[in-house]
Enzyme design. Structure first.
Site, PDB file in Angstrom:
ATOM      1  N   SER A 142      36.899  42.749  47.848  1.00 52.56           N
ATOM      2  CA  SER A 142      37.436  43.581  48.923  1.00 52.56           C
ATOM      3  C   SER A 142      37.900  42.732  50.102  1.00 52.56           C
ATOM      4  CB  SER A 142      36.375  44.610  49.321  1.00 52.56           C
ATOM      5  OG  SER A 142      36.903  45.601  50.169  1.00 52.56           O
ATOM      6  N   HIS A 346      35.339  51.317  43.804  1.00 53.24           N
ATOM      7  CA  HIS A 346      35.322  50.118  44.628  1.00 53.24           C
ATOM      8  C   HIS A 346      33.963  49.421  44.621  1.00 53.24           C
ATOM      9  CE1 HIS A 346      37.441  47.764  47.678  1.00 53.24           C
ATOM     10  NE2 HIS A 346      36.325  47.744  48.400  1.00 53.24           N
TER      11      HIS A 346
END
Length: 377
Positions: A142, A346
């Protein structure tokens, strides 16, 4: 105290661990954590280096919270790597500066641009010196990928220090992000005064008593309130209940969120709103003074010469397939891989039950193909 809590967790499983501190050019003091070898694979010579950089609102803890065989740092150590875990300025482990206090507003005047321009290069240079190796593997998750794009585009000499880059849930272009957090922040990013009133002027979601209470009480598997923890995580990152290990929620919530500057979130909101991956927008007048232009400059992806492997998921609300495709088209030397599980989201990249089978084994196989390029000084 947070360091000791994490070290207790690592040492509980018999793994060696070290603390290292790094000074950046602009005076921040960063804490790094190292697992130099494994429990079963104890060879200590000529181990290629894997440098891991965490995501937004997180810390190096995300690589070791899952137990051995599940946590990526443990898996890498057993696969023959010397594992170094970085911590960005302002999180639980990197709250020091040579002259500024985290209680002051000046301490928090940074976004992920400064993390990529100052923090990651400082940590990489330190690791290269300590390990006496020529190049290292970079694994980013990320925001850890965002920092890499910043570093290699603005300081292209660092391409020569990275053998290959593994980008898990890569984040650059986020115009298509579905995360309610980003979408809620984005409309206010043109008014720094309004957005700082909404999120706080300095620090956003620090680790502290609320986290400890959530981890120890609200998120326990038998607690009626556990759905609050899972729903918060899903709200930000996407829903995949099947891959969430609920017994680990107390540990996860005890370390996450680990804090970040409000400007980090604002910067992502600006990128979402503009559709352009560029430096922080201070407003046209301040931009002219700082950059020499009324709009902030874009990051130049043609400078990113390192071999890049993009690992993305269909159900990721922050790193969507559409945005990954845009990034892929900009990178001169990239290959992309989609996770085979449609519901993979995610946070699954670091916390999923089957992350090893779905992501980590492939990443390690790719890394092994580059190990012969590394030389030792």
């Amino acid at each position: 105290m947070v360091t000791e809590r994490k070290f207790t967790l690592i040492r509980k499983y018999g793994y060696p661990c070290e603390i290292h501190r790094v000074y950046t050019e602009d005076g921040y003091i960063l804490e790094m954590h190292r697992i130099p070898y494994g429990v079963n694979n104890t060879n200590r010579t000529s181990r290629p280096v894997a440098f891991l950089q965490h995501g937004l609102l997180s810390s190096s803890a995300e690589w070791v919270l899952m137990m051995p065989g599940k946590g990526f740092a443990y898996i890498l150590a057993e696969s023959g790597y010397d594992v170094w875990m970085g911590n960005a300025r302002g999180n639980s482990y990197s709250r020091h500066h040579v002259s500024l206090s985290p209680d002051s507003s000046r301490f928090w005047q940074f976004s992920w641009h400064e993390i990529g321009y100052y923090d990651v290069p400082a940590m990489i240079d330190y690791v290269l010196k300590e390990t006496r190796t020529s190049r290292i593997h970079y694994v980013g998750f990320s925001q850890g990928t965002t920092a890499f794009w910043v570093m290699t585009s603005t300081r292209p000499e660092y391409n020569g220090k990275i053998v290959a880059m593994q980008a898990m849930a890569p984040v650059a272009y986020i115009a298509n992000a579905k995360s309610p957090l980003i979408r809620a922040v984005a409309p206010f990013t043109n008014s720094l005064e309004r957005i700082t009133k909404l999120l706080g002027a300095n620090e956003f979601l620090p680790n502290g008593p609320i986290n400890n209470f959530a981890g120890q009480v609200l998120c326990l598997e038998e607690a009626l309130t556990q759905f609050l923890c899972t729903n918060l995580l899903f709200l930000i990152c996407g829903y995949n209940e099947e891959q969430l290990n609920t017994t680990m929620l107390p540990i996860v919530m005890g370390h996450t969120p680990a804090g970040a500057s409000t400007k980090q979130l604002i910067h992502y909101g600006q990128v979402h709103q503009s559709g352009v991956f560029r430096q922080f927008d201070h407003g046209w007048f301040s931009n002219k003074i700082k950059y020499g232009t009324f709009k902030p400059p874009e990051y130049i992806f043609k400078n990113v010469r390192t071999p890049v492997f993009l690992h993305y998921a269909e159900n990721d609300w922050l790193s969507t397939p559409k945005d990954v495709d845009i990034l892929y088209g900009k990178l001169p030397n990239a290959i992309k891989y989609k996770i085979s599980l449609p519901k993979f989201n995610h946070l699954d990249f670091v916390f999923a039950i089957d992350a090893r089978k779905l992501v980590y084994d492939r990443i390690i196989n790719i890394m092994k193909n580059f190990d012969s390029v590394v030389t030792y000084i």
